[in-house]
Design a protein around this motif. Structure first.
Motif, short mmCIF file in Angstrom:
data_model
loop_
_atom_site.label_atom_id
_atom_site.label_comp_id
_atom_site.label_asym_id
_atom_site.label_seq_id
_atom_site.Cartn_x
_atom_site.Cartn_y
_atom_site.Cartn_z
N LEU A 252 35.31 35.40 48.69
CA LEU A 252 35.25 35.54 47.23
C LEU A 252 34.26 34.53 46.66
N HIS A 256 30.89 35.51 44.51
CA HIS A 256 30.59 34.97 43.19
C HIS A 256 29.37 34.05 43.19
N LEU A 279 43.80 38.82 47.93
CA LEU A 279 42.57 38.50 47.24
C LEU A 279 41.51 39.58 47.42
N GLN A 281 41.49 42.58 47.22
CA GLN A 281 41.45 43.66 46.23
C GLN A 281 41.32 43.11 44.82
N MET A 282 41.35 41.80 44.71
CA MET A 282 41.29 41.20 43.38
C MET A 282 39.90 40.68 43.06
N VAL A 283 38.89 41.37 43.51
CA VAL A 283 37.52 40.93 43.25
C VAL A 283 36.66 42.18 43.08
N ARG A 284 35.58 42.05 42.37
CA ARG A 284 34.65 43.17 42.21
C ARG A 284 33.30 42.78 42.74
N TYR B 223 49.02 42.58 40.24
CA TYR B 223 47.63 42.83 39.90
C TYR B 223 47.47 44.28 39.43
N HIS B 256 39.74 43.34 35.50
CA HIS B 256 39.08 44.36 36.30
C HIS B 256 39.33 45.76 35.76
#
Lengths: 333, 333
Positions: A252, A256, A279, A281-284, B223, B256
DNA sequence: GTGAAAGCGCTAACAC
DNA sequence: GTGTTAGCGCTTTCAC
């Protein structure tokens, strides 16, 4: 004064041996007697003293769990697997954080042994000679979880980290990324450092254009180290078109770090993580990552430990769980 | 056979009382005798049996910790604070997950009492009459961490959730956001549901344009629930220009969810989270969030418990730690 | 089917 | 300063 088995015996008009039998579910008790005892227990609010029981029976139904850091998302998930299975087999857990500090680890093992745990579940970094020595002297079984024993003489539950890293990097190379960079953990760390690094290196050598040490940044597992490492790698003349990170948290940071400098993921640089923590799945974009079944490693290692504690036969002392690559949006394959 | 204090006594040519004194650091031992004993201990590899000691002394230097879910990033951080302070005071921890299930909680309390823990640290949702009853009957001290006791009769360590929520929402309103939406936890949950919700509601009524229940989505702390809630709220005719989420993880989902639908944070919609877990910095834009000092709550509650266990005087039975709003990039104030 | 009695390994008076 | 002794509350033979 707490009520004891003796109080119950008097109240029920039987001997303490009989009360003990009832409490322990021994079938050799006449139903009528059993009822009398149960009533007395109920009436007195009797609660068996597990410490006394432990002293007399030499079993505490407690296992020691030594973990590097329970606040790490990775180990917390492992711990949950451990505790669930422990509960299922009626064991309780004494949990201690070691920070992967050798002195602390050795000290903790001793403390648990003093507390007469029936077994120990150990998670850590390196298993040194001192560790092996201490474990060997231990009178109770020890199982390693997500922890490598190079001599492979201790029971353990892991995935094949080397192969998993190799697979991830190979996929990156095959998808067209010429230079794959890596953000590794400290190389002294057998799992997050050495194993993953060597898998990466092997893939570069066998499938890619060869290994280039400039493409490897060594971080400390933290998000911030990923952030910095990414920016550092992108300043190279031969900047990587893909980065393999030793853990999801680092990945992550990498994503970023890349985005903060205007690079697009995965168009400019692909990113792959390791562990498949929440984590990922908690990022784009969502993170493509190597799945390490953390909960299962915890659960399986605890199950293994119960077998040893029950003196059951164990077929596989060293269990290697399968891994796979979870394909999400931080890669373009 | 393990070596006992008696073996050491014979080896050293003293009585077991003397060995006990040496082991327990009692000063009333002649240095020469002490040395003899220490040598014998060393030679025999003697390790004191904490279970026997516990039975004789009625102290186990072990505390029970009941936690909803150790794999939650929030509780894992709390647990780390607890364990660190426990270690500092030479206590060990028996850790159990309750999943906030009342039956499990009650059962666990009993198990810990059977194991003769010297105290209990409890984290959970609601403290029902049954809980209160069980705790009252407990022979050892109990401290609540990040858990509300509505009757305020039990020792506890918290922040002021109502006020913290109010502060966050007030700031949002003052910064120009007319309608502030909220993603709450289940309203039965005293902390993540009721308290935070009521703080939100009060701010809307007192500072904003009044309270509108359509602007509140109830999620389950996950989430994904944040993801869905955000998209649901934005479909309202009167879509919110700011969203207050009950936890950081939900807030990441909200961010998101918003971004996935093309909204910009914070330009179109501001977002504020709660807890200041590490997640808050692992998202773009970084998350403005209410700081709940999780590690400190764990540490302070454990320290409080040690005071009770030592029968020290305690001035504040109910401690309320300060909170604050950490201003990052998901808001424009 | 039930009871008596001997520990489990240690602490904590109390005596000397 | 050091030793003696009586438990702590339970399990576990061994009798009956």
């Amino acid at each position: 004064m707490n009520t004891t088995i003796y109080d119950v015996a008097r109240e029920a008009g039987v001997s303490m041996a009989t009360v003990s039998r009832v409490v322990n579910g021994n079938p050799n008790v006449k139903p009528a007697t059993r009822k009398k005892v149960l009533d007395a227990i109920e009436g007195l609010g009797y609660r068996p003293n597990a410490v006394a029981r432990g002293l007399a029976s030499k079993k505490t139904t407690t296992v020691g769990v030594i973990i590097p850091d329970i606040s790490s998302i990775f180990f917390a998930e492992l711990a949950r697997g451990i505790e669930d299975i422990a509960t299922m087999y009626k064991y309780n857990i004494i949990l201690c954080n070691s920070d992967q500090n050798k002195e602390k680890e050795l000290h903790l093992i001793n403390t648990m042994l003093e507390k007469q745990v029936d077994g120990i579940l150990f998670m850590g970094g390196e298993i040194t000679e001192d560790h092996a020595e201490t474990f060997k002297r231990s009178s109770v079984p020890v199982v390693l979880a997500a922890t490598l024993d190079e001599n492979r003489e201790m029971p353990s539950v892991n995935i094949d980290y080397h192969q998993a890293a190799f697979d991830a990097v190979a996929e990156l190379i095959r998808s067209g990324s010429e230079n794959v960079g890596m953000v590794s953990g400290p190389l002294e760390d057998p799992v997050n450092g050495f194993q993953k690094f060597s898998g990466y290196k092997k893939a570069c050598e066998e499938i890619g254009n060869g290994f280039d040490e400039n493409l490897v940044a060594v971080g400390d597992y933290s998000y911030d180290s990923g952030l910095e490492a990414a920016q550092q790698l992108m300043e190279l003349d031969k900047a990587p078109s893909a980065i393999f990170a030793a853990t999801d948290e680092v990945a992550l940071g990498v994503i970023h770090g890349l985005q903060d400098k205007g690079w697009n993921v995965p168009e400019d640089v692909q990113v792959v993580g390791f562990d498949n923590t929440r984590l990922a799945q908690m990022v784009r974009p969502t993170l493509t990552t190597v799945v390490q079944p953390m909960y299962d490693i915890g659960a399986v290692s605890m199950r293994l430990l119960t077998k040893y504690m029950n003196k059951e036969d164990v077929e596989d002392e060293v269990v290697v769980l399968p891994h796979l690559l979870e394909n999400r949006n931080s890669t373009s394959f």
